[in-house]
Write a protein that holds these residues in place. Sequence first.
Motif, PDB file in Angstrom:
ATOM      1  N   GLY A  53     -38.880   4.775 -16.817  1.00 17.06           N
ATOM      2  CA  GLY A  53     -38.618   4.679 -18.243  1.00 17.06           C
ATOM      3  C   GLY A  53     -38.650   3.260 -18.773  1.00 17.06           C
ATOM      4  N   ARG A  54     -38.952   2.303 -17.884  1.00 13.65           N
ATOM      5  CA  ARG A  54     -38.985   0.880 -18.257  1.00 13.65           C
ATOM      6  C   ARG A  54     -37.682   0.450 -18.947  1.00 13.65           C
ATOM      7  NH1 ARG A  54     -44.074   2.119 -17.587  1.00 13.65           N
ATOM      8  NH2 ARG A  54     -45.844   0.746 -17.570  1.00 13.65           N
ATOM      9  N   ASP A  55     -36.578   0.961 -18.447  1.00  8.50           N
ATOM     10  CA  ASP A  55     -35.249   0.627 -18.950  1.00  8.50           C
ATOM     11  C   ASP A  55     -34.561  -0.189 -17.852  1.00  8.50           C
ATOM     12  OD1 ASP A  55     -32.930   0.502 -20.377  1.00  8.50           O
ATOM     13  OD2 ASP A  55     -32.368   2.590 -20.069  1.00  8.50           O
ATOM     14  N   TYR A  56     -34.920  -1.474 -17.771  1.00  5.51           N
ATOM     15  CA  TYR A  56     -34.576  -2.286 -16.611  1.00  5.51           C
ATOM     16  C   TYR A  56     -33.119  -2.697 -16.523  1.00  5.51           C
ATOM     17  CZ  TYR A  56     -39.627  -2.441 -16.305  1.00  5.51           C
ATOM     18  OH  TYR A  56     -40.957  -2.089 -16.227  1.00  5.51           O
ATOM     19  N   ASP A  57     -32.319  -2.405 -17.526  1.00  7.66           N
ATOM     20  CA  ASP A  57     -30.907  -2.737 -17.426  1.00  7.66           C
ATOM     21  C   ASP A  57     -30.157  -1.789 -16.481  1.00  7.66           C
ATOM     22  OD1 ASP A  57     -31.209  -0.656 -19.263  1.00  7.66           O
ATOM     23  OD2 ASP A  57     -29.357  -1.164 -20.321  1.00  7.66           O
ATOM     24  N   LYS A  58     -30.785  -0.731 -16.045  1.00  6.24           N
ATOM     25  CA  LYS A  58     -30.156   0.209 -15.105  1.00  6.24           C
ATOM     26  C   LYS A  58     -30.484  -0.116 -13.642  1.00  6.24           C
ATOM     27  CE  LYS A  58     -28.772   3.251 -18.349  1.00  6.24           C
ATOM     28  NZ  LYS A  58     -29.159   2.601 -19.546  1.00  6.24           N
ATOM     29  N   ILE A  59     -31.284  -1.166 -13.409  1.00  8.83           N
ATOM     30  CA  ILE A  59     -31.650  -1.525 -12.036  1.00  8.83           C
ATOM     31  C   ILE A  59     -30.425  -1.992 -11.255  1.00  8.83           C
ATOM     32  CG2 ILE A  59     -32.933  -3.190 -10.628  1.00  8.83           C
ATOM     33  CD1 ILE A  59     -35.180  -3.043 -12.661  1.00  8.83           C
ATOM     34  N   PHE A  60     -29.634  -2.878 -11.852  1.00 10.63           N
ATOM     35  CA  PHE A  60     -28.471  -3.423 -11.151  1.00 10.63           C
ATOM     36  C   PHE A  60     -27.489  -2.338 -10.704  1.00 10.63           C
ATOM     37  CE2 PHE A  60     -24.392  -5.521 -10.746  1.00 10.63           C
ATOM     38  CZ  PHE A  60     -24.707  -6.629  -9.983  1.00 10.63           C
ATOM     39  N   PRO A  61     -27.009  -1.472 -11.621  1.00 12.00           N
ATOM     40  CA  PRO A  61     -26.086  -0.430 -11.147  1.00 12.00           C
ATOM     41  C   PRO A  61     -26.755   0.547 -10.182  1.00 12.00           C
ATOM     42  CG  PRO A  61     -26.562  -0.116 -13.475  1.00 12.00           C
ATOM     43  CD  PRO A  61     -27.167  -1.422 -13.077  1.00 12.00           C
ATOM     44  N   ILE A  91     -25.127  -6.330  -0.788  1.00 11.23           N
ATOM     45  CA  ILE A  91     -25.566  -5.284  -1.713  1.00 11.23           C
ATOM     46  C   ILE A  91     -25.672  -5.831  -3.139  1.00 11.23           C
ATOM     47  CG2 ILE A  91     -24.869  -3.111  -2.820  1.00 11.23           C
ATOM     48  CD1 ILE A  91     -23.668  -2.299  -0.078  1.00 11.23           C
ATOM     49  N   ILE A  92     -24.658  -6.576  -3.573  1.00 11.63           N
ATOM     50  CA  ILE A  92     -24.679  -7.120  -4.927  1.00 11.63           C
ATOM     51  C   ILE A  92     -25.773  -8.180  -5.063  1.00 11.63           C
ATOM     52  CG2 ILE A  92     -23.329  -8.424  -6.628  1.00 11.63           C
ATOM     53  CD1 ILE A  92     -20.863  -6.905  -5.559  1.00 11.63           C
ATOM     54  N   GLY A  93     -25.962  -8.993  -4.020  1.00 12.20           N
ATOM     55  CA  GLY A  93     -27.031  -9.984  -4.048  1.00 12.20           C
ATOM     56  C   GLY A  93     -28.406  -9.344  -4.150  1.00 12.20           C
ATOM     57  N   ILE A  94     -28.621  -8.278  -3.399  1.00 10.75           N
ATOM     58  CA  ILE A  94     -29.900  -7.557  -3.475  1.00 10.75           C
ATOM     59  C   ILE A  94     -30.080  -6.941  -4.857  1.00 10.75           C
ATOM     60  CG2 ILE A  94     -31.148  -5.549  -2.570  1.00 10.75           C
ATOM     61  CD1 ILE A  94     -30.001  -6.282   0.196  1.00 10.75           C
ATOM     62  N   ALA A  95     -28.983  -6.455  -5.449  1.00 18.84           N
ATOM     63  CA  ALA A  95     -29.072  -5.890  -6.801  1.00 18.84           C
ATOM     64  C   ALA A  95     -29.496  -6.963  -7.803  1.00 18.84           C
ATOM     65  CB  ALA A  95     -27.731  -5.274  -7.200  1.00 18.84           C
ATOM     66  N   PHE A  96     -28.932  -8.160  -7.675  1.00 19.67           N
ATOM     67  CA  PHE A  96     -29.353  -9.256  -8.558  1.00 19.67           C
ATOM     68  C   PHE A  96     -30.836  -9.571  -8.364  1.00 19.67           C
ATOM     69  CE2 PHE A  96     -24.859 -10.684  -9.158  1.00 19.67           C
ATOM     70  CZ  PHE A  96     -24.899 -10.831 -10.538  1.00 19.67           C
ATOM     71  N   LEU A 105     -33.610 -12.505 -14.693  1.00 13.48           N
ATOM     72  CA  LEU A 105     -32.212 -12.906 -14.827  1.00 13.48           C
ATOM     73  C   LEU A 105     -31.486 -12.698 -13.503  1.00 13.48           C
ATOM     74  CD1 LEU A 105     -31.384 -11.136 -18.201  1.00 13.48           C
ATOM     75  CD2 LEU A 105     -31.783 -13.573 -17.875  1.00 13.48           C
ATOM     76  N   GLY A 106     -30.670 -13.683 -13.096  1.00 15.41           N
ATOM     77  CA  GLY A 106     -29.807 -13.514 -11.937  1.00 15.41           C
ATOM     78  C   GLY A 106     -30.383 -13.951 -10.608  1.00 15.41           C
ATOM     79  N   LEU A 107     -31.335 -14.875 -10.603  1.00 17.48           N
ATOM     80  CA  LEU A 107     -31.929 -15.304  -9.336  1.00 17.48           C
ATOM     81  C   LEU A 107     -30.927 -16.055  -8.465  1.00 17.48           C
ATOM     82  CD1 LEU A 107     -34.382 -15.622  -7.476  1.00 17.48           C
ATOM     83  CD2 LEU A 107     -34.921 -17.732  -8.706  1.00 17.48           C
ATOM     84  N   TYR A 108     -30.230 -17.044  -9.038  1.00 18.57           N
ATOM     85  CA  TYR A 108     -29.324 -17.863  -8.237  1.00 18.57           C
ATOM     86  C   TYR A 108     -28.124 -17.084  -7.687  1.00 18.57           C
ATOM     87  CZ  TYR A 108     -32.188 -21.687  -9.883  1.00 18.57           C
ATOM     88  OH  TYR A 108     -33.242 -22.505 -10.167  1.00 18.57           O
ATOM     89  N   PRO A 109     -27.452 -16.266  -8.484  1.00 22.03           N
ATOM     90  CA  PRO A 109     -26.379 -15.462  -7.884  1.00 22.03           C
ATOM     91  C   PRO A 109     -26.910 -14.511  -6.809  1.00 22.03           C
ATOM     92  CG  PRO A 109     -26.211 -15.389 -10.271  1.00 22.03           C
ATOM     93  CD  PRO A 109     -27.482 -16.087  -9.944  1.00 22.03           C
ATOM     94  N   GLY A 110     -28.118 -13.982  -7.016  1.00 26.15           N
ATOM     95  CA  GLY A 110     -28.708 -13.079  -6.025  1.00 26.15           C
ATOM     96  C   GLY A 110     -28.973 -13.771  -4.712  1.00 26.15           C
ATOM     97  N   ILE A 111     -29.543 -14.967  -4.777  1.00 32.04           N
ATOM     98  CA  ILE A 111     -29.835 -15.712  -3.547  1.00 32.04           C
ATOM     99  C   ILE A 111     -28.549 -16.108  -2.835  1.00 32.04           C
ATOM    100  CG2 ILE A 111     -30.761 -17.901  -2.676  1.00 32.04           C
ATOM    101  CD1 ILE A 111     -32.979 -17.649  -4.784  1.00 32.04           C
ATOM    102  N   ILE A 112     -27.585 -16.615  -3.596  1.00 33.84           N
ATOM    103  CA  ILE A 112     -26.335 -17.063  -2.990  1.00 33.84           C
ATOM    104  C   ILE A 112     -25.582 -15.904  -2.351  1.00 33.84           C
ATOM    105  CG2 ILE A 112     -24.041 -18.004  -3.518  1.00 33.84           C
ATOM    106  CD1 ILE A 112     -25.485 -19.805  -5.593  1.00 33.84           C
TER     107      ILE A 112
END
Length: 157
Positions: A53-61, A91-96, A105-112
């Motif tokens: 659906g190209r609704d990318y705000d649901k990827i993280f949850p 898990i949270i890093g992979i979600a970022f 959005l969220g590259l640095y928190p994801g990597i860390i």
Amino acid sequence: MRKKNQLSAYILIGIGTYFLIQQLEIPFFQQLSTWPTLLIIIGASFLLHSYLGRDYDKIFPGVVILGLGVHFHGLSTYDFWTDQWGVYCLIIGIAFLFRYQKTKLGLYPGIILTFVGLFVILTANNPIIFDSLQHTLENYWSVALIVFGFYLLFKKR
């Protein structure tokens, strides 16, 4: 199908399939009749809705719920599955990182978070060399998160 009903449709189809397989008592699927499987279905539904659906705000949850479902299923099924707190950071890093792939959005928190999670998981049962570093991380990781949060809050754009 309208976009606002897609997520509900995916979740209902997944849960309905789960209960149908449970009623049919198929031997192979009996080990999947657990509550973590419902988390996996809901997380996969979020991801399916996000990408189709190209609704990318649901990827993280979606990644977080799917990851938690896989983790809890692994804990109840496999003896070798680790139960370190680093798994949740991973898990949270992979979600970022998945979210970054589509929204930038969220590259640095994801990597860390991914590296911290991998470090904790991989050094949990290793030699004494990592003991002092792991001990420091376990005691002060929350301070590092607070400092990094303030950095993100006040950095110049």
